[in-house]
Every structure is written in C-alpha cells, then in structure tokens.
Write a protein that holds these residues in place. Structure first.
Motif, PDB file in Angstrom:
ATOM      1  N   UNK A  50       0.784  -1.241  -0.034  1.00  0.00           N
ATOM      2  CA  UNK A  50      -0.243   0.166   0.096  1.00  0.00           C
ATOM      3  C   UNK A  50       0.683   1.443  -0.072  1.00  0.00           C
ATOM      4  N   UNK A  51       1.985   1.169   0.713  1.00  0.00           N
ATOM      5  CA  UNK A  51       2.983   2.457   0.735  1.00  0.00           C
ATOM      6  C   UNK A  51       3.358   2.675  -0.832  1.00  0.00           C
ATOM      7  N   UNK A  52       3.757   1.646  -1.511  1.00  0.00           N
ATOM      8  CA  UNK A  52       4.266   1.796  -2.972  1.00  0.00           C
ATOM      9  C   UNK A  52       3.084   2.142  -3.641  1.00  0.00           C
ATOM     10  N   UNK A  53       1.885   1.748  -3.516  1.00  0.00           N
ATOM     11  CA  UNK A  53       0.679   2.101  -4.189  1.00  0.00           C
ATOM     12  C   UNK A  53       0.541   3.727  -3.981  1.00  0.00           C
ATOM     13  N   UNK A  55       3.245   5.925  -5.814  1.00  0.00           N
ATOM     14  CA  UNK A  55       3.039   5.674  -7.309  1.00  0.00           C
ATOM     15  C   UNK A  55       2.015   6.864  -7.706  1.00  0.00           C
ATOM     16  N   UNK A  56       0.785   6.704  -6.767  1.00  0.00           N
ATOM     17  CA  UNK A  56      -0.128   7.618  -7.265  1.00  0.00           C
ATOM     18  C   UNK A  56       0.201   8.966  -7.275  1.00  0.00           C
ATOM     19  N   UNK A  57       0.810   9.504  -6.142  1.00  0.00           N
ATOM     20  CA  UNK A  57       1.639  10.546  -5.985  1.00  0.00           C
ATOM     21  C   UNK A  57       2.387  10.894  -7.094  1.00  0.00           C
ATOM     22  N   UNK A  58       3.154  10.126  -7.604  1.00  0.00           N
ATOM     23  CA  UNK A  58       4.165  10.522  -8.487  1.00  0.00           C
ATOM     24  C   UNK A  58       3.495  10.640  -9.804  1.00  0.00           C
ATOM     25  N   UNK A  59       2.440   9.825 -10.058  1.00  0.00           N
ATOM     26  CA  UNK A  59       1.698   9.881 -11.341  1.00  0.00           C
ATOM     27  C   UNK A  59       0.776  11.396 -11.448  1.00  0.00           C
ATOM     28  N   UNK A  60       0.536  11.573 -10.157  1.00  0.00           N
ATOM     29  CA  UNK A  60      -0.352  12.961  -9.792  1.00  0.00           C
ATOM     30  C   UNK A  60       0.550  13.930 -10.218  1.00  0.00           C
ATOM     31  N   UNK A 110      -1.350   9.311   3.036  1.00  0.00           N
ATOM     32  CA  UNK A 110      -0.156   8.441   3.806  1.00  0.00           C
ATOM     33  C   UNK A 110      -0.437   8.119   5.285  1.00  0.00           C
ATOM     34  N   UNK A 111      -0.792   9.058   6.027  1.00  0.00           N
ATOM     35  CA  UNK A 111      -0.947   9.028   7.394  1.00  0.00           C
ATOM     36  C   UNK A 111      -2.075   8.144   7.780  1.00  0.00           C
ATOM     37  N   UNK A 112      -3.193   7.972   6.903  1.00  0.00           N
ATOM     38  CA  UNK A 112      -4.279   7.202   7.017  1.00  0.00           C
ATOM     39  C   UNK A 112      -3.747   5.656   6.914  1.00  0.00           C
ATOM     40  N   UNK A 113      -3.028   5.497   5.815  1.00  0.00           N
ATOM     41  CA  UNK A 113      -2.494   4.308   5.492  1.00  0.00           C
ATOM     42  C   UNK A 113      -1.806   3.601   6.817  1.00  0.00           C
ATOM     43  N   UNK A 114      -0.987   4.672   7.319  1.00  0.00           N
ATOM     44  CA  UNK A 114      -0.549   4.230   8.723  1.00  0.00           C
ATOM     45  C   UNK A 114      -1.191   3.973   9.790  1.00  0.00           C
TER      46      UNK A 114
END
Length: 97
Positions: free
Chosen positions: A49-52, A55-60, A75-79
C-alpha cells in the motif's frame, strides 16, 4: 476524513434510526458504515500500500506538475489503519449508544 466527519455530524444531531419510520435515512446510514468498513478492510489486505500511494502521488505530480494536496493525509491514513479492526473500533466507539 469526510466519512468520519459525516458520522460525527449525524451523531451530534441525535438522529433517530428506525427502519420502519425512516427507511431511506437508516438504509443510507448503514450503507455508509458498511462501505467505509469494507474499504478500510480491503486496504488493509494490500501488501504494497505504501508503494501504491507513492506511485499515485508520482503519477499525479507528473500529470499536474504539483503534488496532490491530500497526499500527506492519505499516507497518514494508511499508517493509522495498519491494524484495521483496532482503528475501526476507535472510530465507531463514540457512535455506539
């Protein structure tokens, strides 16, 4: 965050849930809870999920030439949801009557 704010607003309004009196409202509320819980549990099952999210942020950033404004919160929510059952019980605890 929006779902949690909506749950707090509904709770603060002291809404009455009775499926025989206000079917649509009660059904929508239950749908909201089920969908929210399903998304959180589904996200907890993703291994990368951190990679996902990265990658979303990079694509954006590549398409918009700026960072996504909600990326730090996402990112904080995933943590926070590494242990979904614990976090869900914390989220829904105040709404139980």
């Amino acid at each position: 965050d929006h779902v949690y704010e909506l749950l707090n607003t509904i709770d603060a309004s002291q809404c009455f849930f009775n499926i025989s009196i206000n079917f649509d409202f009660t059904k929508s509320y239950l749908d909201l809870i089920v969908t929210y819980t399903s998304v959180i549990i589904m996200l907890s099952r993703l291994d990368d999920k951190k990679v996902l999210v990265s990658m979303y942020n990079c694509a954006y950033e590549m398409t918009k030439a700026t960072c996504e404004s909600s990326y730090p919160r996402l990112s904080q929510m995933f943590i926070e949801y590494e242990q979904p059952w614990k976090k869900l019980s914390e989220d829904f605890g105040p709404h139980m009557r």
